[in-house]
Write a protein that holds these residues in place. Structure first.
Motif, short mmCIF file in Angstrom:
data_model
loop_
_atom_site.label_atom_id
_atom_site.label_comp_id
_atom_site.label_asym_id
_atom_site.label_seq_id
_atom_site.Cartn_x
_atom_site.Cartn_y
_atom_site.Cartn_z
N LEU A 84 -6.26 -8.81 1.41
CA LEU A 84 -7.22 -7.87 0.81
C LEU A 84 -6.53 -6.64 0.26
O LEU A 84 -6.86 -6.15 -0.83
N SER A 85 -5.55 -6.13 0.98
CA SER A 85 -4.80 -4.98 0.51
C SER A 85 -4.01 -5.31 -0.76
O SER A 85 -3.97 -4.52 -1.71
N ALA A 86 -3.40 -6.49 -0.79
CA ALA A 86 -2.66 -6.91 -1.98
C ALA A 86 -3.59 -7.11 -3.17
O ALA A 86 -3.25 -6.77 -4.31
N LEU A 87 -4.78 -7.64 -2.92
CA LEU A 87 -5.75 -7.82 -4.00
C LEU A 87 -6.19 -6.47 -4.57
O LEU A 87 -6.27 -6.28 -5.79
N LEU A 88 -6.45 -5.51 -3.70
CA LEU A 88 -6.81 -4.17 -4.17
C LEU A 88 -5.66 -3.55 -4.96
O LEU A 88 -5.89 -2.89 -5.98
N LEU A 89 -4.44 -3.74 -4.49
CA LEU A 89 -3.28 -3.21 -5.22
C LEU A 89 -3.15 -3.86 -6.58
O LEU A 89 -2.88 -3.19 -7.58
N LEU A 90 -3.37 -5.16 -6.64
CA LEU A 90 -3.28 -5.87 -7.92
C LEU A 90 -4.31 -5.37 -8.91
O LEU A 90 -4.01 -5.13 -10.08
N LEU A 95 -3.87 2.47 -11.87
CA LEU A 95 -4.35 3.77 -11.41
C LEU A 95 -3.62 4.23 -10.15
O LEU A 95 -3.35 5.42 -9.98
N ILE A 96 -3.27 3.30 -9.27
CA ILE A 96 -2.54 3.66 -8.05
C ILE A 96 -1.16 4.17 -8.40
O ILE A 96 -0.67 5.15 -7.84
N ASP A 113 -4.87 11.02 -9.21
CA ASP A 113 -4.15 11.46 -8.02
C ASP A 113 -4.64 10.82 -6.73
O ASP A 113 -3.84 10.52 -5.86
N GLY A 114 -5.91 10.59 -6.56
CA GLY A 114 -6.43 10.12 -5.29
C GLY A 114 -6.35 8.63 -5.06
O GLY A 114 -6.59 8.15 -3.95
N PHE A 115 -5.99 7.84 -6.07
CA PHE A 115 -6.02 6.39 -5.93
C PHE A 115 -4.99 5.86 -4.93
O PHE A 115 -5.28 4.96 -4.16
N LEU A 116 -3.79 6.40 -4.93
CA LEU A 116 -2.77 5.95 -3.99
C LEU A 116 -3.20 6.26 -2.55
O LEU A 116 -3.12 5.40 -1.67
N ALA A 117 -3.67 7.48 -2.33
CA ALA A 117 -4.09 7.86 -0.97
C ALA A 117 -5.26 7.01 -0.50
O ALA A 117 -5.30 6.58 0.66
N ILE A 122 -7.56 2.70 2.81
CA ILE A 122 -8.29 1.44 2.93
C ILE A 122 -7.42 0.38 3.60
O ILE A 122 -7.88 -0.36 4.48
N SER A 123 -6.15 0.31 3.21
CA SER A 123 -5.24 -0.65 3.84
C SER A 123 -5.06 -0.37 5.32
O SER A 123 -5.05 -1.29 6.15
N ALA A 124 -4.93 0.91 5.68
CA ALA A 124 -4.79 1.28 7.10
C ALA A 124 -6.04 0.90 7.88
O ALA A 124 -5.95 0.40 9.02
N VAL A 125 -7.22 1.11 7.30
CA VAL A 125 -8.47 0.74 7.98
C VAL A 125 -8.55 -0.78 8.14
O VAL A 125 -8.96 -1.28 9.19
#
Length: 162
Positions: A84-90, A95-96, A113-117, A122-125
């Motif tokens: 899921l984290s990889a899909l969001l990154l893709l 923007l990230i 600016d806020g996309f990486l954070a 989200i990945s940490a959660v």
């Protein structure tokens, strides 16, 4: 005798036909502008996936299995949040990474600016929730072993006389 496949309801057939029509329309529009670029991108993406990414995430998966001591049941608790984290990154990579900062700002008036954070949060959660679920699953099993009970209780019956 094998059962014959059913065709489906009329609504199912209509929805399937509409989805094929929409995909065909999108394909015609996509290939009309720059068909060589699109074909090159599709072939390049397939080669990149099959020759580079697939071996990389296969090795990563094997490393996770070895790291968990060969317990395949716990691997899903790492695979799902990682996927899921990889899909969001893709999906959100431009923007990230901030690669389209000027374009995004001119279109929306906002900063990237806020996309990486947010992606990191989200990945940490996702990983934290998965670790919590794994801990909840493992804890009752460990408590049962501490009391000297086997993992699963079985009913032992004497063999039936025939």
């Amino acid at each position: 005798m094998r059962p014959r496949p059913t065709l489906g309801s009329p609504l199912h057939i209509l929805l399937l036909a509409c989805s094929f029509a929409l995909a065909g329309y999108a394909g015609v529009r996509l290939f009309a502008d720059d068909w060589r670029g699109v074909a090159l991108w599709l072939v390049g993406a397939a080669l990149l996936h099959d020759l580079v990414l697939l071996p990389l995430y296969t090795l990563a998966d094997r490393a996770v299995v070895r790291g968990l001591g060969g317990h395949r049941a716990g691997v899903l608790y790492v695979r799902v949040p990682a996927a899921l984290s990889a899909l969001l990154l893709l999906v959100w990579f431009p923007l990230i990474s901030g690669m389209v900062e000027d374009r995004y700002r001119s279109a929306t008036g906002l900063s990237t600016d806020g996309f990486l954070a947010r992606w990191l949060l989200i990945s940490a959660v996702l990983f934290g929730g998965s670790a919590l679920l794994l801990a909840m699953r493992v804890r009752p099993l460990a408590r049962g072993r501490e009391r000297g009970r086997p993992r699963r209780a079985t009913n032992r019956r004497p063999p039936a006389d025939h």
